[in-house]
Each structure stands twice: as C-alpha cells, then as structure tokens.
Write a protein that holds these residues in place. Structure first.
Motif, short mmCIF file in Angstrom:
data_model
loop_
_atom_site.label_atom_id
_atom_site.label_comp_id
_atom_site.label_asym_id
_atom_site.label_seq_id
_atom_site.Cartn_x
_atom_site.Cartn_y
_atom_site.Cartn_z
N LEU A 106 0.85 -1.19 0.00
CA LEU A 106 0.00 0.00 0.00
C LEU A 106 0.89 1.24 0.00
N PHE A 107 0.74 2.06 -1.02
CA PHE A 107 1.45 3.34 -1.07
C PHE A 107 0.48 4.42 -0.58
N MET A 108 0.68 4.85 0.66
CA MET A 108 -0.26 5.76 1.31
C MET A 108 0.03 7.21 0.93
N ASP A 109 -1.02 8.01 0.94
CA ASP A 109 -0.88 9.44 0.65
C ASP A 109 -1.66 10.23 1.69
N PHE A 110 -0.99 11.22 2.32
CA PHE A 110 -1.63 12.08 3.31
C PHE A 110 -2.01 13.41 2.65
N SER A 111 -3.10 13.98 3.11
CA SER A 111 -3.54 15.28 2.62
C SER A 111 -2.95 16.38 3.49
N VAL A 140 -9.47 1.02 -2.70
CA VAL A 140 -8.10 1.34 -3.09
C VAL A 140 -7.83 0.77 -4.48
N THR A 141 -7.30 1.61 -5.36
CA THR A 141 -7.01 1.19 -6.73
C THR A 141 -5.77 0.30 -6.78
N ILE A 142 -5.85 -0.79 -7.54
CA ILE A 142 -4.70 -1.68 -7.75
C ILE A 142 -4.00 -1.26 -9.03
N VAL A 143 -2.69 -1.03 -8.96
CA VAL A 143 -1.92 -0.55 -10.11
C VAL A 143 -0.85 -1.58 -10.48
N ASP A 144 -0.39 -1.50 -11.73
CA ASP A 144 0.68 -2.38 -12.20
C ASP A 144 2.07 -1.80 -11.93
N SER A 145 2.17 -0.47 -11.81
CA SER A 145 3.46 0.17 -11.55
C SER A 145 3.21 1.43 -10.73
N PHE A 146 4.27 1.88 -10.03
CA PHE A 146 4.14 3.06 -9.19
C PHE A 146 5.51 3.69 -9.03
N ARG A 147 5.55 5.03 -9.06
CA ARG A 147 6.82 5.74 -8.83
C ARG A 147 7.00 5.91 -7.32
N PHE A 148 7.84 5.09 -6.76
CA PHE A 148 8.07 5.05 -5.31
C PHE A 148 9.38 5.76 -4.99
N LEU A 149 9.28 6.94 -4.41
CA LEU A 149 10.45 7.73 -4.02
C LEU A 149 11.42 7.91 -5.19
N SER A 163 11.75 6.07 -7.98
CA SER A 163 12.01 4.88 -8.80
C SER A 163 10.69 4.22 -9.18
N ILE A 164 10.55 3.85 -10.45
CA ILE A 164 9.33 3.22 -10.93
C ILE A 164 9.42 1.73 -10.64
N ILE A 165 8.53 1.24 -9.76
CA ILE A 165 8.48 -0.17 -9.40
C ILE A 165 7.27 -0.80 -10.08
N THR A 166 7.47 -1.96 -10.69
CA THR A 166 6.38 -2.68 -11.33
C THR A 166 6.07 -3.95 -10.54
N GLN A 167 4.90 -4.52 -10.80
CA GLN A 167 4.47 -5.68 -10.02
C GLN A 167 5.30 -6.93 -10.34
N ASP A 168 6.01 -6.94 -11.46
CA ASP A 168 6.91 -8.06 -11.75
C ASP A 168 8.34 -7.77 -11.30
N LEU A 169 8.54 -6.61 -10.64
CA LEU A 169 9.85 -6.21 -10.09
C LEU A 169 10.93 -6.13 -11.16
N LYS A 170 10.53 -5.73 -12.36
CA LYS A 170 11.49 -5.47 -13.43
C LYS A 170 11.64 -3.96 -13.61
N TRP A 171 12.73 -3.55 -14.24
CA TRP A 171 13.10 -2.14 -14.22
C TRP A 171 13.08 -1.49 -15.59
N GLU A 172 12.40 -2.09 -16.55
CA GLU A 172 12.39 -1.54 -17.91
C GLU A 172 11.77 -0.15 -17.96
N LEU A 173 10.64 0.05 -17.27
CA LEU A 173 9.99 1.37 -17.26
C LEU A 173 10.87 2.41 -16.62
N ASN A 174 11.50 2.05 -15.49
CA ASN A 174 12.35 2.99 -14.79
C ASN A 174 13.55 3.38 -15.64
N ILE A 175 14.17 2.41 -16.31
CA ILE A 175 15.35 2.69 -17.14
C ILE A 175 14.95 3.48 -18.38
N SER A 176 13.77 3.22 -18.93
CA SER A 176 13.31 4.00 -20.08
C SER A 176 13.15 5.47 -19.70
#
Length: 506
Positions: A192-197, A341-350, A352-365
């Motif tokens: 869960l990637f939480m967001d505060f207002s 809560v919406t389920i996503v395939d990828s997320f920019r975490f701090l 770095s773009i993390i994907t659900q398969d833990l591969k880094w193609e999106l981040n490196i692109s």
C-alpha cells in the motif's frame, strides 16, 4: 510468514520509548536478529536528560559566521552580511535573547510575522519561504539539540531527514522485505502506497507536546515548541482580493527548519509490531508492506491517523500486488475511509518506478529519455569550443547524475539490453567530449560499495544486521537467496562487492 494471519490487534501500536541522554552520544544498540525475524522496534536507550536546553555563545558565533553574505535580508531586515562580519559583537546579545526565550517558553514575536498565502486554481499555496534570518538561526540551534535527544528513539524505518539515510535506503529495504518473503513458496506481497492530505499542516501542537514528553524531551523545550507552533497569523490573496488575518495554531510553518523533524517525531509512534507487516516512512510518504487479509492492518492505520489529525487521501492511495505464484487468486479488495483502493501495475516510489513483476524496464526507459534530452545541451556546448574539463564537469553534474539516479536500487537487476541502452548514452557523451568517461558498471560498483560501507558501521540502520561477518572477520556471510530477483537486489550484491574488495588480488 502466514498468509492468513489476522494482525488486527498488533499492527500500528505506539512504539516503546526509553529515555535518551542529553550530552553524550548514545551507546551502540545490542545486535538485532537478522533475516525475516528482524524486528523494527526501537532499541533501549540511555537515561533521560535532567537539564533543559541552553544555547552557548560559541555555537551562535559559529552559526553567524557561516552565513552567506550574498543572500538577501529576511522579513526581520537583518542581512546575512551583518551577521557574518559582526558575529563577535552580536553573538553575546542574541545568546541572551535565545536563552531567555527558552527559559520563558515563549518564542520572539518576529516569528509570528504574518504569512501571506495566494490562492490559485482553487488551491492555496503558502508564500512564506523567506523567514526571519535570526529566527532561522535560532531554529537550527534547537534542531541540533532535538536531534541529539530523539535520534536514538526514532523509528528505524523512518528514512527522511536523518544522517546516513536516503531514498535509496528506503526503496532497498522495501525490496529486501518483499524479495525475502517471496523466497518462501506459496507467498505473495501486497504493498500500500499511502498518501496524506497536507500532512505538515495537520500537526496538533498539544498532541506533539505529549509525544515529545514521551520521548523525554525536557518540559521547557516541549512548551517552547508548542508556543512556536501556536498563534501564527496569515491571510489569503485571490487576485486583488485579500482576506482578513486569521490566527492559526495547527500545522508547522512552511520553510521552517524544524518542520521536517517535528513531523517525523509526530508520526514516530506509527509503527508495525508484527513481523509480517513492514511500515516504511519517508516523511509523509508511508508504505505498508505485507500480507494484508481482510483489511485489518489498513483499518488500524486509518484509526491511528484519525486519532492524530492526519487525513489519509484514499483517492491517491494505491495498492500493488507482487505475486509470482502459478495459481494466483484475485486479492480481496481494500477499502480506506469508505473508498476502494485502486490496484496498479506500476508506481513511482520515491523516484524509482516499481512494477508488479519487479522489473526495471519502465524505470530505465524514463532515465534514458531524460539523459538523452540533456545530451542536446552537451552538443551545444561542443559548438562553442568549451574546454574538455568544463564539458566533463557539465556531463558529471547534468547527465551522469541522471544515469546514476538510485542506481544501487535497479542496476544489478537490470537486463543486459537495458544496461546497453544506458551505456550507449555514455558512449555518445564520450564522442562529443572526446575523452573516456566512467562506465555504468564502475559507477554502480563504487556507489554501492560506498553505501554498503556506511551502512556496515551504522548500528542504527535497519539494514546493518544483514552484513554479518564470518568468524575470520575478513569477509561477510553471503545472504541466502532463492530467486534471481533477490540475488540481484542491493544487499546480496553489496555483500559480494565488499567480499571481492577484501579478497587479496592474485
């Protein structure tokens, strides 16, 4: 780690606190267990302080002499040039003022200088970036004192605004917990990637004072901080319209030196006590990692936030499921504040773009695209016949910094194809400049080794227990891994780099 454990009664409870020292550095904590059973609870600390904060003249003098004379004066009309060149004469005067303020638990009136806010597109943006210069110096002195008292008691999984911590550490620890868990058969992880207002604007001074008292901060300092956060005035501008002044006693001032640490202390009691749930914090970016069943853990987080006046933004909170099992079952939905809560395939975490398969193609692109855009400016400099040394400096600051962004997180797990894309950017820069540049592999090895050595000697770092020396003391014990993803993550790679560096050359 059980996938059906109900963590309702032991997640997100207040952390046990023990008193710190006032003047001497804290002793090294006892060794923590390594692996999946490592606890994130706070280690015992020394006895509480018996004396209140007192500002020393030499500290004020040293702080004034560090002022940048080129900066403009603040709302107090005191220029940095004056403080720097008249430090010897002004230090005794301001030392008395600062100590009187701390003794009376009353902040000087200039701190409550009215704040102007401008509303744009139905949103309010605070413009109080320039704070009184003398008050800012005072805040830095209080900040140093607060850090020395509370740092041993801060949640080890709070990575923001602390020495020897970074976003890379937060992401690497999160990945370690996930990959270590996935080494066991039949397991999966939900994140869960939480967001505060408006997190920094929701601090209640009275609640913060109680939390500081539990951390054994002297009572006079607690009352001074409460006065510091109370009775601030501000008004709002919308075009030509200006509202009346309002007095605010909630939140912390924007641009304030103390605000980041105060927020970390305010949320310090929000931790997980269960081994299967990890709660990582980077200021107001909160990440809940574990096996979430039936929403029990998230319900506890919502309850804690409600009690502490922190509003969860359920619409911006997302979930990512990492599941490598062959027979996957659809996860049960999670609801926060009556919103799914919406389920996503990828997320920019701090960063770095993390994907659900833990591969880094999106981040490196993303990194490759940014670096190629900056190559244009390097070619423009070449047209003006700049010296090679200046072009190398430009490359290091503008292009290499992009290529090395969180490189300790993703490089070891990147595919050869993705590494080749990044290396081609370096080759293009070499042709433009006309000299050799460090390869991406060398940059990764040097930065990973440097980061690992700093963690190795920091006994308060949550990853320090992963670097276990062998009986000989010359090498480190290799971290057991069962998957290639885990093997290529930061901590196993760092152990290998340290061992190779310590091995005698043939």
């Amino acid at each position: 780690m059980s996938s059906t454990a109900d963590l309702k009664d032991n997640v997100l409870i207040p952390s046990p606190t023990a008193p710190p020292t006032c003047c001497s550095p804290p002793p090294l904590p006892p060794p923590r267990p390594s692996g999946a059973h490592a606890s994130s609870s706070i280690s015992p600390s020394p006895p509480p302080p018996t004396t209140a904060l007192s500002i020393l003249e030499r500290d004020v003098n040293r702080l004034f002499k560090r002022q940048n004379p080129r900066k403009a004066a603040g709302p107090d009309t005191v220029s940095p040039h004056t403080l720097k060149h008249c430090a010897e004469q002004l230090s005794p005067v301001f030392t008395d003022i600062f100590n009187t303020s701390l003794e009376t638990c009353h902040v000087p009136g200039l701190h409550h200088h009215p704040c102007s806010q401008e509303a744009q597109d139905h949103r309010t943006q605070c413009l109080q970036a320039r704070r009184p210069l003398v008050m800012k110096s005072f805040e830095r002195l209080v900040l140093t004192h607060l850090k020395s008292l509370t740092d041993p008691l801060l949640d080890p999984l709070q990575f923001a605004y602390r020495a020897n911590r970074s976003v890379d550490d937060a992401v690497n620890m999160a990945l370690h917990y996930i990959l270590q868990h996935l080494d066991s058969p039949g397991t999966y992880a939900r994140i869960l990637f939480m967001d505060f207002s408006s997190a920094f604007n929701t601090i209640i001074p009275s609640l913060l004072q109680d939390k500081l008292s539990q951390l054994h901060v002297p009572d006079s300092t607690c009352k001074w901080i409460t006065d510091f956060l109370s009775d601030r005035k501000q008004h709002v501008k919308l075009g030509k319209h200006v509202s009346a002044f309002r007095t605010i006693s909630t939140g912390s001032p924007q641009g304030c030196v103390l605000s980041p640490l105060l927020f970390s202390l305010y949320t310090n009691s929000c931790i997980s006590s269960h081994q299967s749930v990890k709660l990582l914090k980077f200021a107001d970016d909160t990440t809940l990692i574990g096996l979430i069943s039936g929403g029990g853990e998230s319900d506890h987080l919502v309850s804690w936030c409600s009690q502490n006046n922190l509003e969860l933004n359920a619409l911006k909170t997302v979930e990512m499921v990492v599941d490598f099992r062959r027979n996957r079952a659809p996860p049960s939905p999670i609801t926060l504040c009556d919103s799914p809560v919406t389920i996503v395939d990828s997320f920019r975490f701090l960063g770095s773009i993390i994907t659900q398969d833990l591969k880094w193609e999106l981040n490196i692109s993303s990194i490759t695209k940014k670096a190629q855009q900056r190559l244009f400016f390097l070619r423009q400099l070449k047209k003006f016949n700049l010296p090679k040394t200046m072009m190398v400096h430009f490359y290091t600051a503008i292009i290499e910094s992009i290529l090395c962004s969180s490189i300790t997180v993703w490089y070891a797990a990147a595919t050869a194809k993705d590494k080749g894309r990044l290396q081609r950017v370096i080759c293009s820069a070499e042709r433009v400049i006309g000299c050799n540049l460090p390869s991406l592999q060398d940059l990764f090895a040097s930065r990973s080794l440097k980061r690992a050595k700093k963690i190795l000697v920091d006994h308060t770092h949550p990853g320090q227990n992963l670097f276990v020396p062998l009986p000989s003391g010359r090498r480190l014990r290799s971290i057991r891994t069962k998957t290639s993803c885990h093997t290529n993550s930061f901590f196993p790679s760092a152990v290998g780099l340290i061992n190779r560096a310590r091995s005698p050359t043939v």
